[in-house]
Design an enzyme around this catalytic site. Structure first.
Site, PDB file in Angstrom:
ATOM      1  N   ASP A  61       0.833  -1.323   0.226  1.00 45.92           N
ATOM      2  CA  ASP A  61      -0.089   0.113   0.145  1.00 45.92           C
ATOM      3  C   ASP A  61       0.852   1.215   0.030  1.00 45.92           C
ATOM      4  O   ASP A  61       0.584   2.230   0.796  1.00 45.92           O
ATOM      5  CB  ASP A  61      -0.860  -0.082   1.227  1.00 45.92           C
ATOM      6  CG  ASP A  61      -1.746  -1.379   1.148  1.00 45.92           C
ATOM      7  OD1 ASP A  61      -2.151  -1.689   0.451  1.00 45.92           O
ATOM      8  OD2 ASP A  61      -1.932  -1.527   2.653  1.00 45.92           O
ATOM      9  N   GLU A 227     -11.181  -0.379  -3.174  1.00 48.71           N
ATOM     10  CA  GLU A 227     -10.324   0.076  -2.163  1.00 48.71           C
ATOM     11  C   GLU A 227      -9.293   0.729  -2.509  1.00 48.71           C
ATOM     12  O   GLU A 227      -8.810   1.112  -3.882  1.00 48.71           O
ATOM     13  CB  GLU A 227     -10.139  -1.180  -1.117  1.00 48.71           C
ATOM     14  CG  GLU A 227      -9.045  -2.018  -1.583  1.00 48.71           C
ATOM     15  CD  GLU A 227      -8.878  -3.282  -0.721  1.00 48.71           C
ATOM     16  OE1 GLU A 227      -9.750  -3.555   0.292  1.00 48.71           O
ATOM     17  OE2 GLU A 227      -8.033  -4.292  -0.779  1.00 48.71           O
TER      18      GLU A 227
END
Length: 537
Positions: A61, A227
């Protein structure tokens, strides 16, 4: 005196000029064409020559921000502390780890330290991050700083929905109103996963107004998840880069999608060619990144992917790709052939001889279980926290790996070890799953911990070949999950201990395996190490 003919000629000339200026298609106000028309503008400079991964090791991420001529990045730390690594680069390709955002977990939280998003607004710096509230759900929280390097002050949670709130991102809308965009974690209960947008206070530390859904997982490739939103404005459009499908583990099927709209709260359309990044021969399950523009105006996406060679055992690594903008104003990456660039042939080695006055950045330990460490005269003294003193691996100090095939060697100082102290070298998934070799009461043996059940293999026990008060320990990993151990008195002549151990159970769903120094076994237990070296094959 002038003759009458001269005046008449001048008058006729004036009328001729006036007629020309007022004829259709002519105007005295129109600009004259330049005498030397400008040449065609030069083409944009070629993209960087990228070798991936640019963030070698477990950096899920990733988020990136350029401040003047320096790039800054951070990434998920999950259950390893300290939380959220902070990295710096001057060229996007070579990165230096300068420290963590948080040395210890924020007091309101208890785990799941995911998806930190670097952002700036009006000279202020933010990190929006995910964490689990004590006794509660997942939340999006924020920390602030006056400079990107920190220190960051935690401001606590912004939103904590019952299903969980994760992956916060910052954007101003077309009316210059500050907004937080995040995902509701419906997939945790088999439900849809909307992306919400809600106004923020100008300080960026409190939600105000009403939230509105702007995106939903509603196309087949996305599965149960959209997401990791990242938003930018370009040429009158909002662009929303996002991840879809399953992020992690062997069964992952992640990909990168993009949507666009003229307004923030409505009108979003998804790219008909999504996902714009998907699997290829070198990288799989790409997703969850952010965009940065370099000083030459070139755009890049920094995101994560698993190496197809090292799989889940190394974790999700940071990869970089240039963004191309088409005439239709949609972005593309590597012509939809998956992660681009060359593939790093040999990742960097690691060595620490503990001659610094403090631990160098990159050492980690399980959250809420910070060991006691001291560096004196080139020796690291490692002791477990009181609550874990009896645990043979109560003190775990670890380094992320960057390949599945490597050799790790540690030098252990034996002279001051108490009889109950266990000290060694291990492959660590988390506090409940690991395997390694340890010295205790003069003997070395292999151990395995699986599902928090710790077992020493007595059949591998043997006298330790100590020389000059030192014992060399070696762990050799191949294919990410197969391990062998050996010991030596001088670091030159090695004796194997036991056979090959299968560590395919080690990596948690969202993390890679670490190389760890361990110590514990009783009150007052402490282990002393001269060095750790990790050499990739």
């Amino acid at each position: 005196m002038r003759s009458r003919g001269v005046f008449l000629s001048a008058a006729l000339l004036s009328l001729t000029v006036l007629a020309a200026l007022t004829a259709p298609g002519c105007s005295s106000d129109e600009p004259k064409p330049p005498e030397n028309p400008p040449e065609n503008p030069p083409p944009p400079p070629p993209a960087l020559d990228i070798t991936n991964p640019v963030l070698s090791g477990d950096y899920p991420d990733p988020s990136i921000l350029r401040v003047e001529d320096t790039y800054w990045a951070t990434a998920t730390s999950s259950e390893w502390a300290p939380h959220f690594p902070l990295l710096r680069s001057t060229d996007l390709l070579h990165w230096e780890l300068v420290g963590p955002v948080f040395e210890s977990e924020p007091t309101w939280s208890e785990g799941n330290y995911w998806a930190p998003e670097l952002a700036t607004d009006n000279g202020r710096y933010f990190i929006f991050y995910t964490a689990k509230k004590k006794g509660g759900p997942l939340c999006v929280a924020v920390a602030t700083a006056s400079q990107v390097s920190g220190p960051y002050t935690d401001r606590g949670p912004l939103v904590c929905q019952a299903l969980g709130s994760i992956d916060g991102a910052l954007i101003r809308d077309e009316n210059n109103v500050l907004y937080l965009v995040w995902k509701e974690d419906g997939n945790s209960q088999g439900l849809p996963t909307p992306l919400w947008a809600q106004p923020l206070s100008e300080e960026g530390t409190q939600l105000i107004g009403e939230k509105k859904q702007i995106l939903l997982n509603d196309t087949p490739w996305e599965g149960q998840v959209v997401e990791g939103p990242y938003l930018l404005r370009r040429n009158g459009w909002f662009y929303l880069f996002y991840a879809g499908a399953g992020c992690c583990g062997r069964a992952c099927n992640y990909g990168v999608g993009v949507a666009r709209s003229k307004t923030l709260l409505s009108g979003w359309e998804k790219h008909p060619l999504n996902p714009i990044v998907k699997n290829n021969a070198s990288w799989k399950c790409p997703g969850h990144g952010s965009v940065v523009t370099d000083p030459l105006g070139r755009d890049y996406l920094l995101y994560h992917a698993y190496s197809t060679t090292d799989s889940v055992y190394v974790g999700r690594q940071g990869v970089l790709d240039a963004i191309q903008w088409g005439e239709d104003e949609w972005p593309s990456i590597n012509s939809r052939r998956g992660t681009g660039g060359k593939v790093l042939a040999t990742p960097p080695a690691f060595f620490d001889d503990f001659t610094a006055t403090a631990l160098v950045p990159g050492w980690q330990w399980p959250k809420s279980r910070a060991p006691s460490t001291a560096l004196t005269g080139g020796v690291l003294t490692l002791a477990p926290p009181t609550a874990q003193a009896a645990d043979p691996i109560g003190a775990t100090l670890a380094r992320s790996t960057n390949t599945g095939t490597y050799t790790a060697e540690a030098i252990l100082e034996v002279g001051d070890l108490s009889a109950e102290t266990s000290a060694g070298l291990a492959a660590s998934g988390d506090p409940e799953n690991g395997l390694g070799i340890a010295l205790q009461a003069g003997k070395v043996a292999l151990w395995i911990r699986k599902g928090n059940t710790h077992a020493v293999d007595a059949s591998t026990s043997r006298e330790a070949p100590v020389a000059n008060g030192k014992l060399h320990l070696r762990m050799t990993a191949r294919s990410g999950h197969l391990y062998r151990f050996a010991v030596s008195g001088d670091g030159a002549s090695w004796t194997d201990v036991g056979g090959e151990l299968n560590g395919d159970f080690l990596p948690p769903w969202d993390r890679g395996v670490r190389v760890a120094l361990t110590g514990g076994g009783g009150a007052g237990a402490a282990a002393r190490f001269d060095s750790l070296r990790i050499t990739p094959e």
